[in-house]
Motif scaffolding. Structure first.
Motif, mmCIF file in Angstrom:
data_model
loop_
_atom_site.group_PDB
_atom_site.id
_atom_site.type_symbol
_atom_site.label_atom_id
_atom_site.label_comp_id
_atom_site.label_asym_id
_atom_site.label_seq_id
_atom_site.Cartn_x
_atom_site.Cartn_y
_atom_site.Cartn_z
ATOM 1 N N ALA A 77 52.181 37.163 44.284
ATOM 2 C CA ALA A 77 51.924 37.166 42.845
ATOM 3 C C ALA A 77 50.445 36.920 42.558
ATOM 4 O O ALA A 77 49.869 37.528 41.649
ATOM 5 C CB ALA A 77 52.777 36.113 42.148
ATOM 6 N N GLY A 78 49.834 36.042 43.326
ATOM 7 C CA GLY A 78 48.405 35.774 43.146
ATOM 8 C C GLY A 78 47.565 37.006 43.435
ATOM 9 O O GLY A 78 46.649 37.338 42.689
ATOM 10 N N GLY A 79 47.899 37.696 44.521
ATOM 11 C CA GLY A 79 47.178 38.922 44.856
ATOM 12 C C GLY A 79 47.370 39.997 43.809
ATOM 13 O O GLY A 79 46.434 40.717 43.455
ATOM 14 N N THR A 80 48.591 40.096 43.313
ATOM 15 C CA THR A 80 48.880 41.082 42.272
ATOM 16 C C THR A 80 48.110 40.757 40.996
ATOM 17 O O THR A 80 47.543 41.647 40.355
ATOM 18 C CB THR A 80 50.391 41.132 41.983
ATOM 19 O OG1 THR A 80 51.069 41.495 43.185
ATOM 20 C CG2 THR A 80 50.714 42.116 40.885
ATOM 21 N N ALA A 81 48.080 39.484 40.632
ATOM 22 C CA ALA A 81 47.341 39.071 39.431
ATOM 23 C C ALA A 81 45.862 39.389 39.577
ATOM 24 O O ALA A 81 45.223 39.844 38.618
ATOM 25 C CB ALA A 81 47.539 37.576 39.183
ATOM 26 N N ARG A 82 45.314 39.170 40.756
ATOM 27 C CA ARG A 82 43.894 39.442 41.012
ATOM 28 C C ARG A 82 43.586 40.926 40.797
ATOM 29 O O ARG A 82 42.537 41.285 40.269
ATOM 30 C CB ARG A 82 43.529 39.026 42.434
ATOM 31 C CG ARG A 82 42.048 39.109 42.731
ATOM 32 C CD ARG A 82 41.703 38.621 44.146
ATOM 33 N NE ARG A 82 42.134 37.248 44.359
ATOM 34 C CZ ARG A 82 43.120 36.873 45.196
ATOM 35 N NH1 ARG A 82 43.790 37.772 45.892
ATOM 36 N NH2 ARG A 82 43.448 35.607 45.335
ATOM 37 N N GLU A 83 44.517 41.793 41.213
ATOM 38 C CA GLU A 83 44.319 43.236 41.040
ATOM 39 C C GLU A 83 44.640 43.694 39.620
ATOM 40 O O GLU A 83 43.998 44.596 39.089
ATOM 41 C CB GLU A 83 45.210 44.002 42.025
ATOM 42 C CG GLU A 83 44.814 43.811 43.476
ATOM 43 C CD GLU A 83 45.787 44.479 44.433
ATOM 44 O OE1 GLU A 83 46.524 45.390 43.979
ATOM 45 O OE2 GLU A 83 45.814 44.091 45.607
ATOM 46 N N LEU A 84 45.646 43.091 39.045
ATOM 47 C CA LEU A 84 46.114 43.511 37.736
ATOM 48 C C LEU A 84 45.128 43.167 36.615
ATOM 49 O O LEU A 84 44.942 43.955 35.684
ATOM 50 C CB LEU A 84 47.475 42.868 37.436
ATOM 51 C CG LEU A 84 48.197 43.311 36.187
ATOM 52 C CD1 LEU A 84 48.436 44.815 36.195
ATOM 53 C CD2 LEU A 84 49.518 42.560 36.059
ATOM 54 N N GLY A 85 44.490 42.026 36.699
ATOM 55 C CA GLY A 85 43.571 41.586 35.642
ATOM 56 C C GLY A 85 42.517 42.617 35.281
ATOM 57 O O GLY A 85 42.408 43.019 34.112
ATOM 58 N N PRO A 86 41.734 43.085 36.253
ATOM 59 C CA PRO A 86 40.708 44.079 35.918
ATOM 60 C C PRO A 86 41.300 45.392 35.396
ATOM 61 O O PRO A 86 40.718 46.034 34.515
ATOM 62 C CB PRO A 86 39.974 44.310 37.236
ATOM 63 C CG PRO A 86 40.249 43.097 38.054
ATOM 64 C CD PRO A 86 41.612 42.612 37.627
ATOM 65 N N GLN A 87 42.454 45.780 35.921
ATOM 66 C CA GLN A 87 43.079 47.020 35.447
ATOM 67 C C GLN A 87 43.517 46.883 33.998
ATOM 68 O O GLN A 87 43.311 47.804 33.190
ATOM 69 C CB GLN A 87 44.265 47.386 36.337
ATOM 70 C CG GLN A 87 43.849 47.834 37.721
ATOM 71 C CD GLN A 87 45.035 48.116 38.616
ATOM 72 O OE1 GLN A 87 46.178 48.193 38.156
ATOM 73 N NE2 GLN A 87 44.784 48.265 39.911
ATOM 74 N N TRP A 88 44.132 45.755 33.659
ATOM 75 C CA TRP A 88 44.547 45.534 32.273
ATOM 76 C C TRP A 88 43.334 45.481 31.346
ATOM 77 O O TRP A 88 43.365 46.005 30.244
ATOM 78 C CB TRP A 88 45.350 44.251 32.157
ATOM 79 C CG TRP A 88 46.804 44.410 32.450
ATOM 80 C CD1 TRP A 88 47.450 45.532 32.868
ATOM 81 C CD2 TRP A 88 47.790 43.391 32.352
ATOM 82 N NE1 TRP A 88 48.787 45.268 33.042
ATOM 83 C CE2 TRP A 88 49.023 43.969 32.730
ATOM 84 C CE3 TRP A 88 47.757 42.058 31.995
ATOM 85 C CZ2 TRP A 88 50.215 43.242 32.740
ATOM 86 C CZ3 TRP A 88 48.931 41.333 32.010
ATOM 87 C CH2 TRP A 88 50.147 41.927 32.377
#
Length: 98
Positions: A45-56
């Motif tokens: 989840a942490g890795g996903t959040a790290r990637e998702l933030g800039p995309q969002w």
């Protein structure tokens, strides 16, 4: 009757509402979801959040920019329709009631 009616005031109100929506989305700071990575070290989840933030963040900025362009188009249309209505009104006024 053929044709259609356009209300310049309605177009202006829509442009204002659309601009407001863009401001709201810009204020969301969706990229901050990446901050969750620090609270979830080593997790998927942490890795996903790290990637998702800039995309969002990127998607929300692009959406807001597009909506601002739409609002500008609505305002421009309102001005054009108002100018046509004003010209028509002026033209009828010059007929002298004939």
């Amino acid at each position: 009757m053929t044709g259609f009616d356009v209300g310049p005031d309605v177009l202006r109100a829509a442009a204002t509402a659309v601009r407001r929506a863009a401001e709201v989305v810009r204020g969301l700071e969706l990229g901050r979801v990446a901050d969750l990575a620090a609270a979830l070290p080593g997790s998927a989840a942490g890795g996903t959040a790290r990637e998702l933030g800039p995309q969002w963040e990127d998607a929300s900025v692009r959406w807001a920019d597009g909506v601002d362009s739409y609002a500008t188009a609505l305002s421009t249309s309102a001005q054009a329709y108002q100018a046509q209505e004003d010209a028509a009104t002026d033209g009828f006024g010059r007929t002298g009631g004939r």
